[in-house]
Design an enzyme around this catalytic site. Structure first.
Site, PDB file in Angstrom:
ATOM      1  N   SER A 298      46.439  43.238  39.586  1.00 20.52           N
ATOM      2  CA  SER A 298      46.658  43.542  40.992  1.00 20.52           C
ATOM      3  C   SER A 298      45.731  44.651  41.501  1.00 20.52           C
ATOM      4  O   SER A 298      44.532  44.441  41.635  1.00 20.52           O
ATOM      5  CB  SER A 298      48.133  43.888  41.201  1.00 20.52           C
ATOM      6  N   ASP A 309      31.363  44.009  42.146  1.00 20.62           N
ATOM      7  CA  ASP A 309      30.640  43.257  43.166  1.00 20.62           C
ATOM      8  C   ASP A 309      29.564  44.091  43.853  1.00 20.62           C
ATOM      9  O   ASP A 309      28.529  43.559  44.263  1.00 20.62           O
ATOM     10  CB  ASP A 309      31.620  42.722  44.210  1.00 20.62           C
ATOM     11  N   LYS A 323      46.317  38.750  38.866  1.00 17.12           N
ATOM     12  CA  LYS A 323      47.423  38.804  39.826  1.00 17.12           C
ATOM     13  C   LYS A 323      46.839  39.177  41.185  1.00 17.12           C
ATOM     14  O   LYS A 323      46.576  40.345  41.463  1.00 17.12           O
ATOM     15  CB  LYS A 323      48.464  39.832  39.361  1.00 17.12           C
TER      16      LYS A 323
END
Length: 532
Positions: A298, A309, A323
């Protein structure tokens, strides 16, 4: 209004349910169609009313409704859940960052509550409760030796701030039971477990969960480490199951330049929401390594996904949990709550964090299947289709979607160092209990011998007296001693016992610092930073 509606429904029930006793009512087949919201709602009301009023035995209506809600949710996704009022209250403590209580870290060992550390400047420390004390009674009710559930003990210790509770305490070297009157107060829940200089110029911060105070805690530790000469940072998110979205965005913001997307959410009825950095983070330069494993979930995945990224740092470890579903809390009048999934999390490159789920997928066995298929132990067993390829936003490196964050540097789970004896001993909490008992018995002399945590971690060696205790406790738990297997895992026991004893003497920081030699992921991160 509800009463009038139920009255109408009850009036219609006899017509709907009664015909000739024992006979089925023949109905003309109707063309299939999607029922309206009002029709489905009426169907639920009729069913609940019929069961409550006509069922052969008495029923608990609260339980009936609760089971109906749970039944609806369990067919949706793995993370849409129902919480009872008590579960809801308990879940809020970590997220809000505090609760009302007496202020001690403790362990339950052999039906006894051992104080690991009183919270600094907390209610218990103020009245003189010490690490190593055993709390045996609360307001004259015995809690030790009576097999009282931990939940019941916690209920007695906690209470509204300003209220008083009388604790009976047994202290080594002091005869009888000491009595302390503690005034309950607000107790902070810290989410940063450890922060220290792991190597010259390299700081280490471990975050256990993402709560309301996480960003403030992190920034405080960051400032302290910078004052000690930190240039590069290892952020440990291993085992971090997540928490508040705002905390994840806040931590990612610490590393990114202004106007960088951190994460976006989108759902069937939830429009795309984009969250960006504000450029005021405290660690926008300096090398960064983020540690993750299969239990990082999460919020941890939001942070590691954004760092990866934007090519801001290196992700080291194993593929994260996966998740990536956004839950909206819907609270009922009685304090119970639904956490309903309304959207999904996506990393800045567009990768969906959520791993696959559905009726044909055994979601709960995913981690076990990863181990069985070799994903946790060998990078050669990990294969992604081209359809899951994405590119990072700066260096255009290939990364993969499909659930979870795949690290830049893979570190296999080390299964070779353990054996059946080790697993049996740890499964019965023997290592923890031995360390607790040894620390409690020898606390004064250990603290006299070692001036501080650094001296302890540098000089203490686990002796035969600790292993005599461990062997006896293992035997009591039904684990037969195996000399060959014991000798194989003794180096692991040495580290774990020392770290656990240190935790009881000096707190959580001593534990994590003491365990670092067993953490292959951390060691890999240090190799990368020292090589560059």
């Amino acid at each position: 209004m509800r009463r009038r509606l139920l009255t109408v429904i009850l009036a219609l029930l006899p017509l709907a349910l009664a015909a000739q006793p024992g006979r089925m009512i023949a109905r003309q087949a109707q063309p299939s169609r999607q029922a309206s919201f009002e029709e489905n709602l009426q169907k639920l009301l009729v069913a609940e009313t019929a069961i409550a009023n006509l069922y052969v035995d008495s029923v608990d209506e609260d339980e009936l409704v609760r089971n109906a809600i749970v039944g609806m949710l369990e067919n949706l996704d793995p993370h849409s859940t129902y919480l009872t009022p008590k579960e809801n209250e308990s879940s809020q403590e970590t997220l809000t960052g505090s609760f009302d209580g007496i202020g001690v870290q403790f362990n339950m060992v052999e039906d006894t509550l051992f104080v690991v550390q009183p919270v600094v400047d907390g209610p218990s420390e103020k009245v003189g409760i010490l690490a190593g004390d055993r709390i045996v009674s609360v307001n004259d009710t015995a809690i030790a030796g009576v097999k009282m559930p931990q939940e019941a003990i916690m209920k007695r210790l906690r209470g509204p701030r300003g209220t008083k509770v009388v604790l009976g305490v047994v202290r080594r070297g002091v005869a009888g039971i000491l009595k302390f009157t503690v005034v309950r107060d607000r107790i902070p829940v810290n989410t940063v477990d450890a922060s220290y200089m792991v190597k010259p110029g390299i700081g280490y911060i471990r975050i256990s969960s993402f709560g309301a105070t996480t960003v403030d805690e992190f920034e405080q530790k960051l400032t302290e480490l910078k004052s000690q000469g930190m240039k590069d940072l290892v952020l440990d998110l291993q085992g971090n199951g997540g928490g508040l979205l705002v905390a994840a965005i806040g931590i990612a913001n610490e590393f990114l330049e202004r106007d960088r997307m951190v994460v976006y959410t989108e759902g069937r009825t939830s429009p795309k929401s984009i969250y960006k950095s504000d450029g005021r983070g405290k660690f926008r330069t300096g090398r960064l390594v983020v540690l993750v494993d299969e239990y990082s979930a999460s919020a941890s995945e939001i942070v590691s996904g954004a760092v990866q990224d934007w090519d801001r740092g290196t992700i080291v470890g194993r593929r994260t949990y996966g998740k990536g579903l956004v839950q909206r809390p819907i609270e009922f009048h009685d304090g119970s709550l639904i956490r309903l999934t309304i959207a999904q999390y996506f990393t800045p490159s567009g990768r969906c964090i959520q791993k696959p789920y559905g009726k044909d997928i055994d979601y709960g066995r995913d981690i076990a299947e990863r181990l069985q298929h070799g994903e946790l132990t060998s990078p050669d067993s990990i294969h992604f289709p081209d359809s899951l390829k994405y590119s990072t936003l700066v260096e255009k490196r290939t990364v993969y979607g499909g659930g979870g964050i795949m690290p830049d540097v893979f570190v296999p789970l080390d299964t070779a160092r353990t054996n059946q004896y080790y697993r049996d001993v740890t499964a019965n909490a023997v290592v923890l209990q031995s360390a607790m008992q040894y620390a409690e018995k020898n606390r004064r002399q250990l603290l006299r011998r070692y001036d501080d945590m650094e001296a302890y971690l540098s000089d203490y060696k686990v002796g035969d007296d600790v292993y005599d205790m461990l062997e006896k406790k293992a035997s009591d738990a039904g684990v037969a001693f195996d000399e060959q297997q014991f000798n194989h895992v003794k180096p692991i026991f040495d580290v774990q016992l020392k770290a656990l004893i240190g935790r009881n003497l000096y707190g959580m920081q001593a534990y994590w610092k003491g365990m670092e030699s067993l953490d292959n992921t951390l060691q890999k991160a240090l190799q990368l930073l020292e090589k560059e």
